[in-house]
Design a protein around this motif. Structure first.
Motif: not given
Lengths: 307, 257
Positions: B51-53, B58-64, B131-134, B31-38
């Motif tokens: 500003x949206x992406x 959004x990163x968090x919800x997309x990952x879930x 996600x909050x850190x990224x 999940x972490x790897x995916x969020x970084x790549x996303x």
């Protein structure tokens, strides 16, 4: 099978008659009857495939008989509704949560009913010879330790009826001796009814009050090791070949078999000291005399071996 | 004799499995790897509104949402206990203690739902922190990737995330119940576990959208008209209900055999 009077039936833990089980066209059990009283150890002996496991499944409420009737702990075995009665079960292949300790496993199992607390787990572990403080996960247990743990879960909640399927499987000699003592203790001290299966006939004979010999799905015979008849059979070893003839002449006994040139089985008609005095009086050189512990083995061979 | 004790036993059984912990670890890392790549892929696209992406929500919800596809692995992670019970004779020990087959079986289904939901919640909380850190946490921007519950996505993403997790737990319970169905049919542990996964894979490649489990598992990113929250809950609850009813009926048939 047993001549039980109606007023005695109220206290019966197991009271089933005419039990039959048919799988497709194969009859696995046929007209089996049995009883178990509180404080009694009943053995169930027979070759593999004789129907023992099926009978245990029916008695424990896991399967319904095709025919027959009766009650186990007051529950109608043909019933399709209502609660399954609680009985202590020790299955042949004990299975636990491998990553947890024996004590934690017991606490979780006992927690299902919620009748006894965690202290019971400690007590019963000690009773079966396991260390309650051992934090080792069950996956590191030997087969013998698993058997002891399996027995602990079966008896920990002090059920009225305990069913032990091959309890000595995987135990070392010390474990077998301990198990024998414990089973008798469950019946004699705790008043439990115990039904056990085993292929170790000597052990069954040593611990059981009655043994049901089952073969081909039928209860062929009931052997009672503690019956006066069974206890009257002794093994006599004499010093010389002439002694064999002298023994045959003694009136307080009956020679029922000669196992070896100088060893025979006798049925005593009087108290053993009296018989010994008569043998000595007849000039018999006695090397040894002891109770015959292989009665069940012979009964088994007569019942199963001949078929 | 209550369900509580049976449930605790089943939960301990499932959640102390090494594969359960392994599944959690894989989900955390992947999940972490995916969020970084996303996040990286969004940055590299010039026509995407940064500003949206970039928002952490959004990163968090997309990952879930992507975790939905993990439903295929649940039978391998928490399935197989029914086969174990039936093969080893443990079923008798548990049924006689719980007092009825219904309580014993109910505890199994309950434990499948609770254990998978707890694991999903645990990784969701971990992902939330990552996600909050990224990326900056700005729930006022949902972007175009959330169709299912978009209003919640821009007002209360945490609530939406929780709802999705609870429904994915339902999907996990439904797929692991399929492994129980195999067991009730007489399959061993391995066949039960793999069989359920294969069955759902077959459904994924053969069934149309409204009843396709794959489409139903990717709920946030599904734009079809039938992909409503109520329909999704109904779908998974229906699958779970049907599977458990069939399994229980088969277990009662076995009892009479």
């Amino acid at each position: 099978m047993n001549a039980v009077q109606p007023d005695e039936r109220a206290g019966l833990l197991v009271d089933v008659r005419g039990i039959g089980k048919v799988y497709g066209s194969k009859t696995v059990l046929d007209d089996v009857a049995m009883t178990v009283y509180p404080g009694e150890v009943v053995g169930l002996v027979g070759p593999n495939g004789a129907g023992k496991t099926t009978l245990i499944r029916i008695l424990s409420g896991m399967s319904r008989p095709t025919r027959g009737e009766g009650r186990v702990l007051g529950r109608d075995i043909t019933s399709t509704t209502g609660d399954v009665p609680f009985l202590g079960l020790m299955v042949e292949r004990p299975m636990f949560i491998e990553t947890l300790s024996g004590r934690r496993n017991l606490e979780l199992l006992f927690g299902i009913r919620g009748v006894v607390g965690g202290a019971t787990a400690v007590d019963v572990l000690a009773r079966v010879g396991l260390d309650p403080a051992d934090r080792k996960p069950v996956r590191a247990y030997s087969l013998g330790m698993r058997q002891r743990l399996s027995l602990a879960q079966a008896i920990g909640e002090l059920p009225s009826l305990v069913v032990l399927d091959e309890p000595t499987n995987g135990l070392d000699p010390r474990g077998i001796i301990d198990m024998r003592g414990l089973v008798r203790e469950l019946a004699d001290r705790d008043g439990m009814g115990v039904l056990l299966t085993s292929h170790l006939l000597g052990e069954v004979e040593a611990v059981c009050d009655r043994v049901i010999l089952i073969h081909g799905g039928r209860a062929q015979r009931v052997y009672s090791p503690k019956d006066a008849d069974a206890r009257a059979v002794m093994v006599l070893e004499v010093a010389a070949p002439d002694d064999v003839e002298r023994v045959a002449a003694v009136r307080t006994l009956e020679v029922i078999g000669i196992d070896a040139p100088l060893r025979m089985r006798i049925r005593v008609k009087k108290a053993v000291p009296e018989v010994v005095r008569a043998l000595v009086g007849a000039g018999v050189g006695i090397e040894a005399i002891h109770r015959d512990e292989s009665g069940l083995e012979r009964a088994y061979m007569e019942t199963v071996g001949a078929r | 004799m209550g369900v509580g004790g049976s449930l605790r036993h089943e939960l301990a059984r499932l959640m102390t499995r090494r594969r359960f912990m392994l599944a959690g670890a894989v989900m955390l890392v992947a999940g972490v790897a995916s969020m970084i790549v996303t996040r990286g892929s969004f940055i590299s696209l010039p026509d995407i509104d940064r500003s949206i992406e970039y928002t952490g929500s959004m990163l968090w919800l997309t990952q879930i949402d992507q975790t939905g596809f993990f439903f295929l692995a649940w039978p391998l992670v928490i399935g197989g206990t029914l086969a174990e019970d039936l093969e080893s004779g443990l079923a008798a020990l548990l049924i006689t203690r719980s007092g009825s087959r219904r309580r014993w079986f109910g505890a199994k289904i309950g434990a499948a739902y609770i254990s998978s939901t707890l694991l999903l919640l645990l990784v969701a909380v971990f992902w939330l922190i990552v996600a909050a850190v990224l990326a900056p946490w700005d729930p006022t921007h949902a972007g175009g990737v959330v169709a299912w519950g978009s209003q919640l996505a821009t007002s209360a993403p945490l609530v939406l995330g929780l709802v999705v997790v609870l429904i994915l737990g339902l999907a996990a319970a439904a797929t692991s119940a399929a492994s129980m169905l195999f067991s009730a049919l007489g399959a061993g542990r391995t066949v039960s576990q793999v069989g359920a996964t294969v069955l759902y894979l077959l459904f994924m490649v053969s069934l149309p959208g409204p009843v396709n489990p794959g489409d139903r598992a990717s709920m946030l990113s599904c734009f079809a008209g039938w992909a409503t929250p109520i329909a999704t809950v109904t779908y998974w609850a229906g699958v779970l209900g049907l599977t458990t009813t069939l399994t229980y009926a088969l277990l009662r048939v076995r009892e009479n055999r």
